[in-house]
Design an enzyme around this catalytic site. Sequence first.
Site, mmCIF file in Angstrom:
data_model
loop_
_atom_site.group_PDB
_atom_site.id
_atom_site.type_symbol
_atom_site.label_atom_id
_atom_site.label_comp_id
_atom_site.label_asym_id
_atom_site.label_seq_id
_atom_site.Cartn_x
_atom_site.Cartn_y
_atom_site.Cartn_z
ATOM 1 N N ASN A 195 61.545 21.802 22.718
ATOM 2 C CA ASN A 195 61.060 21.719 24.107
ATOM 3 C C ASN A 195 59.635 22.227 24.323
ATOM 4 O O ASN A 195 58.981 21.820 25.285
ATOM 5 C CB ASN A 195 62.048 22.380 25.068
ATOM 6 C CG ASN A 195 62.239 23.839 24.805
ATOM 7 O OD1 ASN A 195 62.297 24.255 23.654
ATOM 8 N ND2 ASN A 195 62.315 24.627 25.836
ATOM 9 N N GLU A 203 65.535 33.987 20.017
ATOM 10 C CA GLU A 203 65.099 33.597 21.369
ATOM 11 C C GLU A 203 65.975 32.413 21.768
ATOM 12 O O GLU A 203 65.742 31.295 21.321
ATOM 13 C CB GLU A 203 63.624 33.185 21.350
ATOM 14 C CG GLU A 203 62.678 34.283 20.935
ATOM 15 C CD GLU A 203 62.502 35.336 22.028
ATOM 16 O OE1 GLU A 203 62.634 35.003 23.214
ATOM 17 O OE2 GLU A 203 62.242 36.497 21.673
ATOM 18 N N THR A 228 73.516 27.518 17.627
ATOM 19 C CA THR A 228 72.766 27.496 16.361
ATOM 20 C C THR A 228 72.354 28.928 15.998
ATOM 21 O O THR A 228 72.476 29.346 14.844
ATOM 22 C CB THR A 228 71.499 26.618 16.475
ATOM 23 O OG1 THR A 228 71.792 25.455 17.228
ATOM 24 C CG2 THR A 228 70.963 26.218 15.131
ATOM 25 N N GLY A 229 71.870 29.665 16.985
ATOM 26 C CA GLY A 229 71.416 31.040 16.745
ATOM 27 C C GLY A 229 72.539 31.919 16.229
ATOM 28 O O GLY A 229 72.353 32.688 15.277
ATOM 29 N N GLY A 280 65.935 28.678 19.809
ATOM 30 C CA GLY A 280 66.772 27.491 19.949
ATOM 31 C C GLY A 280 68.031 27.821 20.731
ATOM 32 O O GLY A 280 68.067 28.788 21.506
ATOM 33 N N GLY A 281 69.074 27.024 20.506
ATOM 34 C CA GLY A 281 70.300 27.168 21.286
ATOM 35 C C GLY A 281 71.186 28.306 20.798
ATOM 36 O O GLY A 281 71.089 28.739 19.645
ATOM 37 N N CYS A 304 63.850 27.105 28.602
ATOM 38 C CA CYS A 304 64.755 28.251 28.519
ATOM 39 C C CYS A 304 64.691 29.126 29.763
ATOM 40 O O CYS A 304 65.643 29.814 30.091
ATOM 41 C CB CYS A 304 64.452 29.076 27.268
ATOM 42 S SG CYS A 304 62.752 29.628 27.187
HETATM 43 P P1 NAP Z 1 68.772 23.769 18.548
HETATM 44 O O1 NAP Z 1 69.565 22.528 18.520
HETATM 45 O O2 NAP Z 1 69.476 25.070 18.458
HETATM 46 O O3 NAP Z 1 67.676 23.628 17.389
HETATM 47 C C1 NAP Z 1 66.687 24.580 17.209
HETATM 48 C C2 NAP Z 1 66.202 24.546 15.773
HETATM 49 O O4 NAP Z 1 67.266 24.959 14.915
HETATM 50 C C3 NAP Z 1 65.770 23.154 15.298
HETATM 51 O O5 NAP Z 1 64.636 23.269 14.472
HETATM 52 C C4 NAP Z 1 66.971 22.725 14.487
HETATM 53 O O6 NAP Z 1 66.678 21.757 13.504
HETATM 54 C C5 NAP Z 1 67.352 24.036 13.834
HETATM 55 N N1 NAP Z 1 68.693 24.047 13.254
HETATM 56 C C6 NAP Z 1 69.770 23.312 13.593
HETATM 57 N N2 NAP Z 1 70.808 23.615 12.782
HETATM 58 C C7 NAP Z 1 70.378 24.559 11.916
HETATM 59 C C8 NAP Z 1 70.963 25.282 10.843
HETATM 60 N N3 NAP Z 1 72.235 25.102 10.488
HETATM 61 N N4 NAP Z 1 70.213 26.171 10.165
HETATM 62 C C9 NAP Z 1 68.930 26.375 10.495
HETATM 63 N N5 NAP Z 1 68.302 25.718 11.508
HETATM 64 C C10 NAP Z 1 69.021 24.833 12.219
HETATM 65 O O7 NAP Z 1 67.884 23.863 19.886
HETATM 66 P P2 NAP Z 1 67.045 22.726 20.603
HETATM 67 O O8 NAP Z 1 67.985 21.752 21.221
HETATM 68 O O9 NAP Z 1 65.969 22.227 19.716
HETATM 69 O O10 NAP Z 1 66.327 23.610 21.734
HETATM 70 C C11 NAP Z 1 66.924 23.916 22.939
HETATM 71 C C12 NAP Z 1 67.419 25.343 23.001
HETATM 72 O O11 NAP Z 1 66.377 26.255 22.705
HETATM 73 C C13 NAP Z 1 67.868 25.695 24.406
HETATM 74 O O12 NAP Z 1 69.062 26.418 24.352
HETATM 75 C C14 NAP Z 1 66.734 26.549 24.930
HETATM 76 O O13 NAP Z 1 67.085 27.409 25.991
HETATM 77 C C15 NAP Z 1 66.340 27.279 23.692
HETATM 78 N N6 NAP Z 1 64.987 27.838 23.830
HETATM 79 C C16 NAP Z 1 64.821 29.190 23.945
HETATM 80 C C17 NAP Z 1 63.551 29.727 24.122
HETATM 81 C C18 NAP Z 1 63.316 31.203 24.234
HETATM 82 O O14 NAP Z 1 62.181 31.629 24.011
HETATM 83 N N7 NAP Z 1 64.309 32.004 24.570
HETATM 84 C C19 NAP Z 1 62.449 28.877 24.195
HETATM 85 C C20 NAP Z 1 62.668 27.505 24.088
HETATM 86 C C21 NAP Z 1 63.939 27.000 23.895
HETATM 87 P P3 NAP Z 1 66.992 20.205 13.776
HETATM 88 O O15 NAP Z 1 66.096 19.804 14.884
HETATM 89 O O16 NAP Z 1 66.664 19.580 12.463
HETATM 90 O O17 NAP Z 1 68.436 20.097 14.123
#
Ligand code: NAP
Length: 477
Positions: A156, A252, A236-237, A232-233, A286
Amino acid sequence: MMITTKGKKMYIGGKWVDKDETIDVRDPQDNSLITTVPSASKEDMLNTIKMGEEGVAIAAKMPVHERISVLNKSANYVEKYADLFANTIASEGSKTIKEARGEVTRCIETLRISAEEARRINGETIPFDQMPGSENRVGYYYQFPIGLIAAITPFNDPLNLVAHKIGPAIASGNAIIVKPATMTPLSALLLAEAFDYAGLPNKVLSVITGKGSEIGDVLVTHPAVRLVSFTGGLDTGEAIAKKAGLKKISMELGSNSPVIVLRDAQIEEAVNSTVSGAFWAVGQNCLGVQRIFIHDDVYEPFTNKFVQRTEQYKTGNKKDERTDMGPLISEREAIRVEEWVNEALEEGAELLTGGYRDGAFYAPTVLTNVSPNAKIAKEEIFGPVVILFKVTTLDEAIEYANHVNYGLQAGIFTQNIQQAFSTIGQLEVGGILVNDSSDYRIDGMPFGGVKGSGIGREGVKFSIQNMVEPKMVQFKL
Ligand code: NAP
C-alpha cells in the site's frame, strides 16, 4: 537506464539479476501488464542472504560521513526523478497520481532524516562509582549495528515504507535484504537504483522479488538474519513471529482506527478530515479511519455532511489529476470488501452511500447501524468503507474504540482539554491525534501500535534503536 528495463531484474548484492521464471506486474486499474520481475527461488534467497552476510562487515565499516553522503545522494536521486517515482507508484499500486506524489515527497524526507540521524547514534559514559568497590573503573557504551536485517514490505505504500527500512539500516551501518510485496515490487527496485547511483557498496543492499509464501520462510528463519522488520497484515506478521526464532522482530501491522467526535467538535473540520482519512489510498491505509463514534447531539449534522462530502469524492482514472480515489489493489480485494459490506447489510446495517463495485473499483461507502461486534467493526476492512456509530458518552466511545484487537492511531475532535487528556490516557493505541483523524504521520515521529497492530516503533530514529545494540566497555584502572 530507468525502471523500464530494470523492472525486469532484481537487485542482488549490488548486481541487477534476471531469471527465466518471472512474475507479472499489472496495473490494477485495467489489469494491463506493466512489466515482469524475477520470481526468486529458495536458492536465490539463500544466495542473497550469503551476500548479505558479507555485506554486514562492509556496512559496519562505512564511516558515518559516507553513510550520510549515500543517503543524501539517494534522496537527491529520488527528488530528481520524482515524476518517474510517482508514476511508478500510481501504475503498479492503487494510489492516484496526487497520492503517489505525496508518497515520493515523504520518501525523500525519510532518506534525509536517515542521513541526519546517522550522526546521532550515540552512547554514554556510566558512573561506575555508584557501586562500592567499583571506584576504580571507567566505562561507556557505544551502539553497534546488529548485522543483517530482513525487511518485508506491503503493497500500500510501496516506496516510502521501503525507505523506512533501508534508510535507518544504512544510517546505522547494517546490511539489509528487502522483500517487497509481489504486487508492487517496482517502486522498491527503483529505490534500489537510487542507492546504486548513490554509491552504496555492493552487498549492503538487496531487493529480491518473489512470492512471500515461497521464499519468506528461508529469509525469516535464517540464523544470519538478526532483525526481521515486517510491515503487513496481522496474520502474516503473526506467522512470521512464530517462525523467526531467536532474533529481533519489528511488526508494523494493521488496524481499524477509531475517531471520536464529541458534541463540542468543530463539525466541518471533523468531517473533512475523517472523509479524507477514510478514503485516502482507497482505504488501504494502516491508519485509515474505519470507525467513527459521534456524540448523539451532533450525530445528525455530522452524518449529513459526511455523506454529502463522501458523495463528492471522485473515483476513476488514477493518473487523472482530478481523481480522488482509484481502484483497490486487485479485483479480488474489491470482491472481498463487497462481501464484507453485504454481510453487514444482511445483519441489519444501513447503507448511507456507496456499496457498489465495478471491477477493482469499490465506491466510497458509509454504513451505520452496525453492531460493534460485527466482523466489519472488529476486523480491518482495508478498503473504502467507514462505519458511523452514535454514542451518548465519552466513556461509551472509548469502550467501543478499545473493543478490538488493534491499536495503531486514533483521533478525537473536541474543544474540551480535560476530555482530550482523559481520552489520551484511556485509548489503547500507539498514537492519538486531537482535532484530527487517525490518518496523519510524519516520518520522524515514533509510529507503531499495540495489541494486534504490532510490536516496536518505526520513524527513522526509532527504527534505528531497533537496529543497534549497546556494547559496554569497562576499563579497570
Ligand atoms: P501481507 O499480505 O501481510 O503482505 C506483506 C508482505 O509479507 C508482502 O511482501 C508479502 O509477500 C509478505 N509475505 C507473505 N507471506 C509471507 C511469508 N510466509 N513469509 C514472509 N513474507 C511473507 O500485507 P499486504 O496485503 O501487502 O498489506 C496490507 C497490510 O499491511 C494491512 O494489514 C495494513 O494495515 C498493513 N500495513 C501496516 C502498516 C504499519 O506501518 N503499521 C503500514 C502499511 C500497511 P507477497 O506479496 O509475495 O505475498
